[in-house]
Design a protein around this motif. Structure first.
Motif, mmCIF file in Angstrom:
data_model
loop_
_atom_site.group_PDB
_atom_site.id
_atom_site.type_symbol
_atom_site.label_atom_id
_atom_site.label_comp_id
_atom_site.label_asym_id
_atom_site.label_seq_id
_atom_site.Cartn_x
_atom_site.Cartn_y
_atom_site.Cartn_z
ATOM 1 N N GLU A 61 -34.422 28.729 33.920
ATOM 2 C CA GLU A 61 -32.934 29.132 34.087
ATOM 3 C C GLU A 61 -32.023 28.246 35.137
ATOM 4 O OE1 GLU A 61 -32.116 33.375 34.543
ATOM 5 O OE2 GLU A 61 -34.223 33.771 34.485
ATOM 6 N N ASP A 65 -26.582 30.657 36.834
ATOM 7 C CA ASP A 65 -26.878 31.922 36.189
ATOM 8 C C ASP A 65 -27.595 32.863 37.082
ATOM 9 O OD1 ASP A 65 -25.294 31.113 33.952
ATOM 10 O OD2 ASP A 65 -27.267 30.334 32.776
ATOM 11 N N SER A 68 -25.482 34.136 39.951
ATOM 12 C CA SER A 68 -24.730 34.982 39.338
ATOM 13 C C SER A 68 -25.102 36.418 38.999
ATOM 14 C CB SER A 68 -24.092 34.744 37.926
ATOM 15 O OG SER A 68 -23.213 33.452 38.327
ATOM 16 N N ASP A 69 -26.230 36.570 38.658
ATOM 17 C CA ASP A 69 -27.151 37.507 38.385
ATOM 18 C C ASP A 69 -27.564 38.476 39.699
ATOM 19 O OD1 ASP A 69 -28.600 39.576 36.540
ATOM 20 O OD2 ASP A 69 -30.407 38.660 37.942
#
Length: 251
Positions: A61, A65, A68-69
């Motif tokens: 990943e 991202d 942000s999660d």
């Protein structure tokens, strides 16, 4: 309460994290490193940002991202600070709006620095610039050099207590993992430990098994020769050992 540095050496695959803080055993909770990625979680620490984050980064990943999660899911994201290196070689960072001032981060192509509860922005900038300009130093020395520059610029505004230095070389285990958990001058203590490691440990570490070579090297002769050469060089330079190891006369 902390400032930390994540860096990678593309030519060798080495990834390292150095951290310093006026917080006990920061080297135990801040750095998380895998074969291809790394996370430093700090401020009001959420260890899951490091544990889950590293697992997801190692699965491929993108770092932006993942962070942000975490920001979306974590009700305490406003007091968290984290920076990370993903397996694609990209750095990303988050500094919560309610982290203790001064707080902030800098990211570059090969390293990132983040800090909070610092004397000012010069700490992060000095650490970042010192690492960038010291490419003639061996990797662990370069990391410590940068951290000292940050300390010289003010460091943690509460003072000093602990520091850590952790390096991986393409494996799930560390090839170097040094900590000063409660020390008046923790970065100097890390430098001493690094010097002691070079007497014997680093020569043994070069023979460790890897995912591609399950046995590693089982020949003691090259290790003994390297240690003997190291000892000879130190004697010639008039360098006394900084180790606190003792000898058992009955052995």
């Amino acid at each position: 309460m902390t400032y930390s540095l994540i860096a990678r050496v593309p030519e060798t695959g080495e990834i390292g994290i150095a951290v310093a803080s006026r917080f006990f055993a920061c080297g135990a909770i801040v750095p998380h490193i895998g074969p291809r990625s790394a996370v430093a979680t700090q401020a009001f620490v959420n260890p899951m940002w490091g544990i889950e984050g590293l697992s997801r980064l190692e699965d491929g990943e993108a770092g932006k991202d993942v962070l942000s999660d975490f920001v979306m899911r974590d009700g305490g994201q406003h007091i968290r600070q984290c920076h990370a290196l993903d397996m694609h070689g990209n750095f990303t960072a988050h500094t919560g709006e309610d982290c203790v001032d001064w707080c902030g981060h800098l990211t570059g192509a090969e390293h990132s620095v983040a800090g909070n509860m610092l004397t000012g922005p010069d700490v992060v900038r000095a650490t970042f610039d010192a690492y960038a300009s010291a490419d003639d130093l061996p990797f662990p020395d370069r990391l410590l050099h940068a951290m000292r520059a940050g300390e010289a610029s003010g460091g943690d505004k509460r003072g000093r207590q602990a520091a850590g230095l952790k390096i991986h070389r393409g494996e799930a285990y560390a090839t170097l993992d040094l900590r000063a958990d409660d020390h008046a001058d923790p970065l100097a203590e890390l430098a001493r430990l690094l010097d002691v490691a070079r007497e014997r440990y680093v020569h043994v570490a070069k023979t460790f098994a890897t995912t591609r070579d399950f046995s590693g090297s089982t020949d003691r002769e090259p290790i003994d020769a390297a240690i003997e050469a190291e000892d000879a060089g130190r004697r010639a330079a008039g360098m006394a050992s900084q180790s606190n190891a003792t000898e058992n006369e009955a052995f």
